[in-house]
Design an enzyme around this catalytic site. Structure first.
Site, PDB file in Angstrom:
ATOM      1  N   ARG A  84       0.826  -1.223   0.000  1.00  0.00           N
ATOM      2  CA  ARG A  84       0.000   0.000   0.000  1.00  0.00           C
ATOM      3  C   ARG A  84       0.853   1.262   0.000  1.00  0.00           C
ATOM      4  O   ARG A  84       0.460   2.280   0.561  1.00  0.00           O
ATOM      5  CB  ARG A  84      -0.967   0.032   1.183  1.00  0.00           C
ATOM      6  CG  ARG A  84      -1.759  -1.233   1.395  1.00  0.00           C
ATOM      7  CD  ARG A  84      -2.480  -1.674   0.165  1.00  0.00           C
ATOM      8  NE  ARG A  84      -3.112  -2.975   0.339  1.00  0.00           N
ATOM      9  CZ  ARG A  84      -3.603  -3.684  -0.670  1.00  0.00           C
ATOM     10  NH1 ARG A  84      -3.504  -3.254  -1.912  1.00  0.00           N
ATOM     11  NH2 ARG A  84      -4.173  -4.841  -0.460  1.00  0.00           N
ATOM     12  N   LYS A  93       0.435  -8.580  13.953  1.00  0.00           N
ATOM     13  CA  LYS A  93      -0.815  -8.898  13.254  1.00  0.00           C
ATOM     14  C   LYS A  93      -0.951 -10.411  13.337  1.00  0.00           C
ATOM     15  O   LYS A  93      -0.212 -11.135  12.670  1.00  0.00           O
ATOM     16  CB  LYS A  93      -0.714  -8.435  11.798  1.00  0.00           C
ATOM     17  CG  LYS A  93      -1.910  -8.812  10.925  1.00  0.00           C
ATOM     18  CD  LYS A  93      -1.766  -8.228   9.506  1.00  0.00           C
ATOM     19  CE  LYS A  93      -2.976  -8.578   8.642  1.00  0.00           C
ATOM     20  NZ  LYS A  93      -2.911  -7.955   7.299  1.00  0.00           N
ATOM     21  N   GLU A 132      -6.103 -12.298   8.196  1.00  0.00           N
ATOM     22  CA  GLU A 132      -5.748 -12.425   6.779  1.00  0.00           C
ATOM     23  C   GLU A 132      -4.632 -13.448   6.564  1.00  0.00           C
ATOM     24  O   GLU A 132      -3.598 -13.146   5.974  1.00  0.00           O
ATOM     25  CB  GLU A 132      -5.371 -11.052   6.205  1.00  0.00           C
ATOM     26  CG  GLU A 132      -6.561 -10.097   6.220  1.00  0.00           C
ATOM     27  CD  GLU A 132      -6.241  -8.687   5.711  1.00  0.00           C
ATOM     28  OE1 GLU A 132      -5.072  -8.307   5.740  1.00  0.00           O
ATOM     29  OE2 GLU A 132      -7.186  -7.988   5.315  1.00  0.00           O
ATOM     30  N   ARG A 182      -2.553  -5.837  17.102  1.00  0.00           N
ATOM     31  CA  ARG A 182      -3.584  -5.261  16.237  1.00  0.00           C
ATOM     32  C   ARG A 182      -4.917  -6.000  16.373  1.00  0.00           C
ATOM     33  O   ARG A 182      -4.951  -7.218  16.481  1.00  0.00           O
ATOM     34  CB  ARG A 182      -3.123  -5.266  14.779  1.00  0.00           C
ATOM     35  CG  ARG A 182      -1.933  -4.350  14.560  1.00  0.00           C
ATOM     36  CD  ARG A 182      -1.394  -4.432  13.148  1.00  0.00           C
ATOM     37  NE  ARG A 182      -2.077  -3.544  12.228  1.00  0.00           N
ATOM     38  CZ  ARG A 182      -2.698  -3.906  11.106  1.00  0.00           C
ATOM     39  NH1 ARG A 182      -2.754  -5.175  10.774  1.00  0.00           N
ATOM     40  NH2 ARG A 182      -3.259  -3.027  10.325  1.00  0.00           N
ATOM     41  N   ARG A 213     -18.603  -8.459   9.034  1.00  0.00           N
ATOM     42  CA  ARG A 213     -17.204  -8.141   9.312  1.00  0.00           C
ATOM     43  C   ARG A 213     -17.045  -6.960  10.268  1.00  0.00           C
ATOM     44  O   ARG A 213     -16.117  -6.927  11.065  1.00  0.00           O
ATOM     45  CB  ARG A 213     -16.488  -7.841   7.991  1.00  0.00           C
ATOM     46  CG  ARG A 213     -15.095  -7.299   8.171  1.00  0.00           C
ATOM     47  CD  ARG A 213     -14.344  -7.308   6.863  1.00  0.00           C
ATOM     48  NE  ARG A 213     -13.185  -6.442   6.907  1.00  0.00           N
ATOM     49  CZ  ARG A 213     -12.339  -6.249   5.908  1.00  0.00           C
ATOM     50  NH1 ARG A 213     -12.546  -6.873   4.758  1.00  0.00           N
ATOM     51  NH2 ARG A 213     -11.302  -5.456   6.018  1.00  0.00           N
ATOM     52  N   LYS A 234      -8.083  -0.062  14.537  1.00  0.00           N
ATOM     53  CA  LYS A 234      -8.289   0.808  13.375  1.00  0.00           C
ATOM     54  C   LYS A 234      -9.418   1.795  13.648  1.00  0.00           C
ATOM     55  O   LYS A 234     -10.382   1.457  14.344  1.00  0.00           O
ATOM     56  CB  LYS A 234      -8.616  -0.024  12.128  1.00  0.00           C
ATOM     57  CG  LYS A 234      -7.403  -0.740  11.566  1.00  0.00           C
ATOM     58  CD  LYS A 234      -7.651  -1.318  10.169  1.00  0.00           C
ATOM     59  CE  LYS A 234      -6.397  -2.044   9.681  1.00  0.00           C
ATOM     60  NZ  LYS A 234      -6.476  -2.505   8.291  1.00  0.00           N
ATOM     61  N   ASP A 250     -12.049  -0.964   7.195  1.00  0.00           N
ATOM     62  CA  ASP A 250     -10.642  -0.872   6.804  1.00  0.00           C
ATOM     63  C   ASP A 250     -10.323   0.427   6.078  1.00  0.00           C
ATOM     64  O   ASP A 250     -10.170   0.414   4.860  1.00  0.00           O
ATOM     65  CB  ASP A 250     -10.284  -2.078   5.920  1.00  0.00           C
ATOM     66  CG  ASP A 250      -8.781  -2.181   5.690  1.00  0.00           C
ATOM     67  OD1 ASP A 250      -8.013  -1.533   6.421  1.00  0.00           O
ATOM     68  OD2 ASP A 250      -8.379  -2.930   4.770  1.00  0.00           O
ATOM     69  N   GLU A 279      -5.419   3.324  15.393  1.00  0.00           N
ATOM     70  CA  GLU A 279      -4.608   3.186  14.182  1.00  0.00           C
ATOM     71  C   GLU A 279      -5.290   3.930  13.038  1.00  0.00           C
ATOM     72  O   GLU A 279      -6.452   3.676  12.710  1.00  0.00           O
ATOM     73  CB  GLU A 279      -4.445   1.700  13.818  1.00  0.00           C
ATOM     74  CG  GLU A 279      -3.671   1.477  12.521  1.00  0.00           C
ATOM     75  CD  GLU A 279      -3.437  -0.014  12.208  1.00  0.00           C
ATOM     76  OE1 GLU A 279      -3.365  -0.828  13.147  1.00  0.00           O
ATOM     77  OE2 GLU A 279      -3.332  -0.342  11.003  1.00  0.00           O
ATOM     78  N   GLU A 283      -4.542   4.289   0.793  1.00  0.00           N
ATOM     79  CA  GLU A 283      -4.959   3.044   0.146  1.00  0.00           C
ATOM     80  C   GLU A 283      -6.328   3.166  -0.524  1.00  0.00           C
ATOM     81  O   GLU A 283      -6.483   2.828  -1.695  1.00  0.00           O
ATOM     82  CB  GLU A 283      -4.974   1.920   1.193  1.00  0.00           C
ATOM     83  CG  GLU A 283      -5.417   0.589   0.638  1.00  0.00           C
ATOM     84  CD  GLU A 283      -5.336  -0.538   1.653  1.00  0.00           C
ATOM     85  OE1 GLU A 283      -4.930  -0.268   2.821  1.00  0.00           O
ATOM     86  OE2 GLU A 283      -5.674  -1.678   1.314  1.00  0.00           O
ATOM     87  N   GLU A 288     -14.773  11.887  -1.367  1.00  0.00           N
ATOM     88  CA  GLU A 288     -15.921  11.069  -0.951  1.00  0.00           C
ATOM     89  C   GLU A 288     -17.075  11.219  -1.940  1.00  0.00           C
ATOM     90  O   GLU A 288     -17.728  10.240  -2.293  1.00  0.00           O
ATOM     91  CB  GLU A 288     -16.379  11.499   0.445  1.00  0.00           C
ATOM     92  CG  GLU A 288     -17.595  10.721   0.955  1.00  0.00           C
ATOM     93  CD  GLU A 288     -18.054  11.183   2.329  1.00  0.00           C
ATOM     94  OE1 GLU A 288     -17.819  12.369   2.672  1.00  0.00           O
ATOM     95  OE2 GLU A 288     -18.640  10.362   3.058  1.00  0.00           O
ATOM     96  N   TRP A 326     -14.498 -11.269   1.174  1.00  0.00           N
ATOM     97  CA  TRP A 326     -13.907 -10.301   2.101  1.00  0.00           C
ATOM     98  C   TRP A 326     -14.888  -9.634   3.053  1.00  0.00           C
ATOM     99  O   TRP A 326     -14.481  -8.798   3.870  1.00  0.00           O
ATOM    100  CB  TRP A 326     -13.128  -9.248   1.310  1.00  0.00           C
ATOM    101  CG  TRP A 326     -11.956  -9.838   0.601  1.00  0.00           C
ATOM    102  CD1 TRP A 326     -11.901 -10.252  -0.706  1.00  0.00           C
ATOM    103  CD2 TRP A 326     -10.665 -10.126   1.156  1.00  0.00           C
ATOM    104  NE1 TRP A 326     -10.653 -10.761  -0.979  1.00  0.00           N
ATOM    105  CE2 TRP A 326      -9.882 -10.694   0.139  1.00  0.00           C
ATOM    106  CE3 TRP A 326     -10.089  -9.946   2.429  1.00  0.00           C
ATOM    107  CZ2 TRP A 326      -8.553 -11.106   0.344  1.00  0.00           C
ATOM    108  CZ3 TRP A 326      -8.772 -10.348   2.628  1.00  0.00           C
ATOM    109  CH2 TRP A 326      -8.018 -10.923   1.592  1.00  0.00           C
TER     110      TRP A 326
END
Lengths: 692, 692
Positions: B173, B295, B299, B332, B349, B373, B378, B400, B406, B524, B554
């Site tokens: 990223r 982490k 993932e 994390r 999620r 986060k 994300d 975070e 990204e 946005e 995802w």
């Protein structure tokens, strides 16, 4: 002729595919199979002899004797005969050489001295080689009998394979491992796989192979330089023994990249001189070099357009350079605007090849042949036949098919393509009235083409079984057989392949026959519907992704909205593409009433509620076909399961593993496509099945 | 203290960003800027002196004298003072050390002998360094005046940068070139960029940097071995001089991959012993090593779940190993099911972090801090604040953020993120009633956390301007300033940055201020609407691709159909996610009537005809905002054009080039999103603008 250790077969331990030569007790003790005599000394007849010795040894369990027989006096033998003015009179009379083309052959039972010899005769070593492979097929399938009277000439002059192999070893759109020719930007050193490859493709009549990708990158551009020509010549030498001419894909910008010129303009005399010199250099290494395959002005490849020249100018310049040596230029017609604006509905990629090339008819040299993809788009599971076939009476044409399953399941899915190819070959263009099928055009029977035929992008790599999916071998086999004779029926080809590859078990035959016969339509039914194509992920082209190409530059759209979908390509109010067909086809495609269901969305934008000839609405057809497709794969698995123990465990397991992947991915296709259109249309499935 | 050639600044020829120290005539001839005295001998005070000498020389045009002054008798000087019991009484009285935290500082004007000295004092060398950078800011912005009385303590203890740099030199990223730390699986040899990097981030108060990607691959796993620890120690040495603790991201499976154990079970005594030994080895090389960033179970990364252990078990084991040396574990909370079935609408999620971690409150050791986060998904352009903030009174938490863009334009698009971060920091969780803003929680003011603060994924690489887009430097600056003091206003931070980076031209200020202030909402408005997020291409995450993640694993869906769109996350009939908020927020989000427009589709599935608080329908809002967004970018270009000649040509051209890319891509976003929803809904734009 005496064989030595270099003639010992097979060369590699890769899967033998249809050259298995399984032990066949019915062949034991037949006197005429104990001795072989050879009349001729070409490299190809030597390959024929080596194959025959190997095959007969494997099948009968004993090594046949090879006898010297200059005067043709031996009886009860297999006699390989290449025509020669010096042949004994008796042998010349036995074979009807006057009916044979250069590559044709006869196989004849000849009663002699109370026994029977088998004559395999050809005008050339290639003819004898093809005849020998035919004879070996008869032995394997149990069709060797007395009274054989076979005469075969190939219908197509060019029977080519196009490799999309890169010198780093990768294969563009390859799904069976790495290249058998290249590794790490060099030629491979161990040529065993190349030798067995030559046997495999020669056994089905292939006589030309382009070994490198039509997208010619930096290293591959140098294939026509002294850096690589000795390596190319070595491969050409292997090919030569199997009657195969080696072709190279070349970079149109070579005069700039290799020659240091500031232009590749085909009308520039320095450029023309450069190519002539280059041709001389290549033929110095390879006297029977086949020629060039060229992708120019396509998908960012250089070409004559840069210099405001036509494709005729571009190809003729190369043709001029190759002509003194008998080489040809295979010029691809896959030319279109690959930077289209998706917002623009007037530009139609399907029109491109015809629009570019048709106006140039008559301007190409005699040793240029245009290679036309079977459809106007790009090897989709379903698209109409390219209207360019038959549209250029004065320009050599050949057809390009794709054996590697780029859009048809990438050798994870079973998709036997012979039925698709048969539909294309049997398609009546009406170019010279009823009965002008594509197969006649590309065979040079409709117009007197100097060069024509069939080419295909091959599906082999260095996987142990060559093709990734074991059953994908059938596509390679089938293409070769159709290129030899497009009138062969799907059933006949399938039966040959199954018996050669899996033996004579009737249940195995029935299961495989049904799976192969159904597989293309099964694949079609759970992927993109009614001829619209695509719905795959950009780049790797594996699906499903309904909108994958919808907002892209590639000219490949479905235009689905909440009311309907499809591309209006009519003359009446669409892109006018239908006008590229001869009237009989144009009229059929122009109206949604007469357009075949399976192509409806290719030609028309219709509401989801439009009723098909099948009686179903478009949306219900989508739902039904997607559920049925998955059921089809489930049935494949069940039938294949039933073959356990009847097929060697290794191949059985390999195919089963692929079928299970196919099932999982077919379900994904089903659910994504159904859900996409359910969400978009709001129309419920009549049968209330799960859609998400 | 005497500087030598190693203290000569800058170290590299990269863009100086906000440390430009442009010549400033108003500073010339001020007597107190001619001499610097130093009280203290730490490495950090040396860096402060070097920076001050360099900055003052550049700004005033003459090199200040550095005087020895052990008794504090020099007058009319800049006096850098680090607290020490041995300081002369007079200096100890001048600085209110009792009000300073370890990293705080004072800057004071001190009348002396008819002149005025400037005192920059801190309890530690870091404090003096931060104070010096503050003083240099005042000089650059023209705010240096008599009577200064500044006292600053950082609000957040941890002010960290997370690099997602891989040792092959790539940056996950990253949109600004390659890593400044690594190349070809080694550390870079030329450390000039690392040194200037340390200056840059220290100047805005960063005190911790994790140098490698949280996805710890094979080579990076070895960073904690003797192969790389000497290199790590060298970088830590550079960082130390700027008050920065070096952290490493570690592979949870290290005991297996490095230690040869057959398990990484956190309750296994061999595993625990291995990590303790490893900690001892690391601290042997780097006595002030910051600790680990982890982490785990995310993932496809390994973690304690493999052994049926909790995240508390996993992190505590590492914490136990680091505790003797004062190290911490940054763990994390980005843990979720990344193999979700898109057909399943019950799994959410957004719930994952809270569901995983909240039940563990109180089970973590004091030197573990959970890194959460900002949102539950994300780093989207818009999502709600993570409900985990404030939900764990007995567990250290830090926030975070993502500076690297990204999902916010990848430094091709201008997107100033300070306004977004301010919204997050000012979000009232109601954890302990009204006024429990996120900034107080992560500052450790709500609950007495032993460790807490703010971290961000950084946007720098080896591009000459560090951040790809020159104006993206503002995000790096702004994050540092907010981490130091989250109460700073967006306007104040923006004004500082513009003046430091582009000087005092009022028109430059007005244009840049407006562009930065509008840019996030402009981005946005032409991307994904109303909080739904995503609509990008899988993998690289650049857009637009409305269905890019719709049929994926995802957990990131919009569920758009022909009637409406959005994710129902209510307790009433959705996934129940809203219940993770304290009641005041839960109630606000639970009802579409009270849910803020900009988050409506995150929390609710509504018809396209649903009327927003703005009075527009959802579909008309989509159309309008997408047209407005493009107009916003057009306005940026026009305004930026007006600055030609007022900004150095190089930076002006670089930004203009990016703005033109942004405009082209914003138009693509507009047309794809509008067309997608027009086709899906069938509802016309009220204003009849072009939709395709």
């Amino acid at each position: 002729m005496t064989l030595d250790k270099n003639d010992k077969l097979p060369y590699s331990d890769a899967d033998p595919c249809w050259l298995r030569y399984t032990k066949n007790e019915s062949l034991e003790g037949i006197p005429r199979l104990a001795k072989i005599t050879v009349h001729g000394s070409s490299e190809q007849i030597r390959s024929a002899l080596a194959e025959l010795v190997y095959g007969m040894t494997e099948m009968t369990g004993s090594v046949p004797e090879t006898a010297e027989d200059p005067n043709g006096l031996e009886a009860n033998v297999v006699r390989l005969v290449q025509f020669d003015e010096a042949l004994p009179e008796r042998l010349r009379e036995l074979a009807p050489f006057h009916d044979l083309h250069e590559e044709g052959y006869v196989i004849r039972s000849v009663p002699e001295n109370g026994g029977e010899s088998i004559l395999v005769a050809g005008k050339s070593g290639k003819g004898v080689l093809y005849g020998t492979f035919h004879l070996l097929r008869l032995m394997q399938t149990g069709d060797l009998r007395s009274g054989l009277q076979i005469l075969e000439n190939p219908r197509n002059g060019l029977r080519m394979m196009n490799h999309w192999d890169n010198m780093d070893g990768s294969i563009e759109r390859g799904y069976a491992g790495q290249s058998i020719f290249f590794k790490d930007n060099e030629f491979v050193r161990d040529q065993a796989r190349i030798r067995d490859y030559a046997r495999l493709v020669a056994s089905v009549g292939i006589n030309g192979v382009a070994i490198n990708n039509v997208n010619v990158h930096k290293t591959e551009t140098q294939l026509i330089t002294s850096r690589f020509l000795p390596d190319v010549a070595e491969v050409a030498g292997i090919f030569r023994r199997y009657g195969i001419a080696l072709f190279l894909s070349v970079n149109y910008a070579s005069p700039i990249e290799l020659g240091g010129l500031d232009t590749a303009d085909p009308l520039d005399s320095r450029v023309r001189a450069w190519w002539k010199e280059k041709a001389a250099e290549i033929y110095g290494h390879i006297p029977d070099f086949g020629g060039f395959v060229v992708k120019a002005d396509s998908e960012h490849r250089p070409g004559p357009f840069t210099y405001n020249r036509t494709h005729a100018d571009g190809s003729n310049m190369l043709a001029e350079a190759l002509a003194p040596y008998g080489g040809i230029v295979v010029w691809r017609c896959f030319v279109y605007n690959c930077l289209q604006d998706w917002r623009d509905r007037t530009t139609d990629r399907a029109r491109a090849a015809y629009d570019h090339f048709k106006p140039l008819d008559g301007q190409f040299k005699q040793n240029v042949v245009l290679q036309i993809k079977n459809g106007p788009m790009d090897f989709q599971v379903r698209e109409p036949v390219s209207p360019l076939f038959g549209a250029m009476p004065e320009t050599n044409q050949m057809a390009e098919f794709q054996i590697t399953q780029e859009y048809t399941g990438q050798q994870k899915h079973l998709c036997y393509l012979v039925p698709q190819w048969k539909e294309v070959l049997d398609f009546d263009t009406f170019a010279r009235g009823k009965g002008t099928e594509v197969k006649k055009i590309v065979a040079g029977e409709t117009y007197p083409y100097a060069h024509s035929g069939m080419a295909a992008v091959i599906n082999v790599g260095d996987d142990p079984n060559w093709t990734g999916h074991t059953l994908a071998q059938a596509n390679l086999y089938g293409f070769g057989r159709l290129a030899w004779n497009p009138d062969l029926s799907e059933e006949a080809i399938t039966a040959e392949w199954i018996r050669l590859t899996f033996g004579k078990d009737e249940k195995v035959y029935q299961v495989l026959r049904s799976m192969l016969a159904e597989s293309w339509r099964v694949y079609e039914s759970y992927t993109s519907p009614l001829g619209i194509g695509w719905m795959v992920n950009p780049g790797h082209h594996y699906g499903p992704n309904v909108d994958g190409y919808e907002y892209s530059v590639w000219g490949t759209y479905h235009y689905a909205d909440c009311r309907g979908m499809g591309v209006n390509r009519t003359v009446k109010d669409g892109t006018g593409y239908t006008a590229q067909y001869y009237p009989e086809n144009m009229e059929r495609y122009e109206s949604p009433e007469t357009c075949p269901d399976e192509l409806l969305l290719f030609f028309h934008h219709v509401p989801y509620t439009h009723t098909l000839h099948s009686g179903k609405t478009v949306i219900q057809h989508i739902y039904d076909s997607h559920f049925e497709g998955v059921e089809g794969v489930e049935a494949f698995i069940e039938r294949w399961q039933g073959l356990e123990g009847r097929i060697d465990a290794k191949r059985h397991a390999q195919v089963m593993e692929r079928l299970r992947i196919q099932l999982a991915h077919a379900r994904e296709w089903r659910d994504v496509v159904n859900t996409y259109f359910f969400r978009k249309s709001g129309i419920e499935d009549r049968h209330g099945r799960p859609i998400y």
